[in-house]
Scaffold this motif. Sequence first.
Motif, mmCIF file in Angstrom:
data_model
loop_
_atom_site.group_PDB
_atom_site.id
_atom_site.type_symbol
_atom_site.label_atom_id
_atom_site.label_comp_id
_atom_site.label_asym_id
_atom_site.label_seq_id
_atom_site.Cartn_x
_atom_site.Cartn_y
_atom_site.Cartn_z
ATOM 1 N N LEU A 32 0.826 -1.206 0.000
ATOM 2 C CA LEU A 32 0.000 0.000 0.000
ATOM 3 C C LEU A 32 0.866 1.265 0.000
ATOM 4 O O LEU A 32 0.534 2.252 -0.658
ATOM 5 N N LEU A 33 1.971 1.209 0.735
ATOM 6 C CA LEU A 33 2.857 2.375 0.794
ATOM 7 C C LEU A 33 3.587 2.626 -0.521
ATOM 8 O O LEU A 33 3.991 3.749 -0.797
ATOM 9 N N GLU A 34 3.748 1.600 -1.336
ATOM 10 C CA GLU A 34 4.324 1.808 -2.669
ATOM 11 C C GLU A 34 3.425 2.724 -3.489
ATOM 12 O O GLU A 34 3.903 3.534 -4.258
ATOM 13 N N LYS A 35 2.119 2.566 -3.305
ATOM 14 C CA LYS A 35 1.154 3.364 -4.069
ATOM 15 C C LYS A 35 0.869 4.713 -3.423
ATOM 16 O O LYS A 35 0.550 5.669 -4.101
ATOM 17 N N GLU A 36 0.943 4.760 -2.085
ATOM 18 C CA GLU A 36 0.652 5.991 -1.356
ATOM 19 C C GLU A 36 1.729 6.230 -0.297
ATOM 20 O O GLU A 36 1.492 6.041 0.894
ATOM 21 N N PRO A 37 2.925 6.646 -0.715
ATOM 22 C CA PRO A 37 4.048 6.770 0.216
ATOM 23 C C PRO A 37 3.900 7.847 1.289
ATOM 24 O O PRO A 37 4.629 7.827 2.279
ATOM 25 N N ASP A 38 2.960 8.748 1.155
ATOM 26 C CA ASP A 38 2.785 9.822 2.136
ATOM 27 C C ASP A 38 1.792 9.488 3.243
ATOM 28 O O ASP A 38 1.565 10.310 4.129
ATOM 29 N N ARG A 39 1.205 8.311 3.212
ATOM 30 C CA ARG A 39 0.195 7.942 4.211
ATOM 31 C C ARG A 39 0.856 7.626 5.553
ATOM 32 O O ARG A 39 1.458 6.572 5.739
ATOM 33 N N GLU A 40 0.741 8.555 6.484
ATOM 34 C CA GLU A 40 1.354 8.390 7.805
ATOM 35 C C GLU A 40 0.706 7.264 8.597
ATOM 36 O O GLU A 40 1.389 6.579 9.368
ATOM 37 N N ASP A 41 -0.588 7.044 8.415
ATOM 38 C CA ASP A 41 -1.265 5.964 9.138
ATOM 39 C C ASP A 41 -0.718 4.602 8.724
ATOM 40 O O ASP A 41 -0.515 3.718 9.565
ATOM 41 N N LEU A 42 -0.441 4.446 7.441
ATOM 42 C CA LEU A 42 0.117 3.184 6.965
ATOM 43 C C LEU A 42 1.554 2.996 7.450
ATOM 44 O O LEU A 42 1.955 1.885 7.813
ATOM 45 N N LYS A 43 2.312 4.080 7.455
ATOM 46 C CA LYS A 43 3.694 4.020 7.952
ATOM 47 C C LYS A 43 3.717 3.595 9.417
ATOM 48 O O LYS A 43 4.504 2.741 9.815
ATOM 49 N N ALA A 44 2.847 4.200 10.220
ATOM 50 C CA ALA A 44 2.793 3.875 11.649
ATOM 51 C C ALA A 44 2.364 2.432 11.864
ATOM 52 O O ALA A 44 2.920 1.724 12.719
ATOM 53 N N ALA A 45 1.401 1.975 11.101
ATOM 54 C CA ALA A 45 0.938 0.592 11.220
ATOM 55 C C ALA A 45 2.049 -0.382 10.845
ATOM 56 O O ALA A 45 2.226 -1.415 11.503
ATOM 57 N N LEU A 46 2.801 -0.057 9.789
ATOM 58 C CA LEU A 46 3.907 -0.916 9.368
ATOM 59 C C LEU A 46 4.980 -0.990 10.463
ATOM 60 O O LEU A 46 5.474 -2.073 10.781
ATOM 61 N N VAL A 47 5.306 0.138 11.047
ATOM 62 C CA VAL A 47 6.305 0.159 12.130
ATOM 63 C C VAL A 47 5.835 -0.726 13.283
ATOM 64 O O VAL A 47 6.607 -1.523 13.834
#
Length: 96
Positions: A32-47
């Motif tokens: 998902l982050l490949e398609k939307e790299p600015d999504r902070e919610d996805l970044k936090a969930a991945l971490v």
Amino acid sequence: MKENPLFYTASMAKLCASQGYYEAAAGIYRRLLEKEPDREDLKAALVDVEEKLAEGDAPAGKTERLESLVREWVSLMVEHDIKQKFEKIRGSLRRT
């Protein structure tokens, strides 16, 4: 895991993580982050998921079972879609 865009959603990643399938969840979040790299919610969930993986919280063998279940689920969805299209065509042929 079989490539299917229907599977790669934040909801599915969250579900996987909540059931302990951290590796699968991390893969979905990365996709998902490949398609939307600015999504902070996805970044936090991945971490969060990666931290749980590093702690060794991932249940052994669950990833393979999840992949098998998801593969079957996607196959059934495709089969259902084809059946609906077939029924629609059959219905239109009956009317003629």
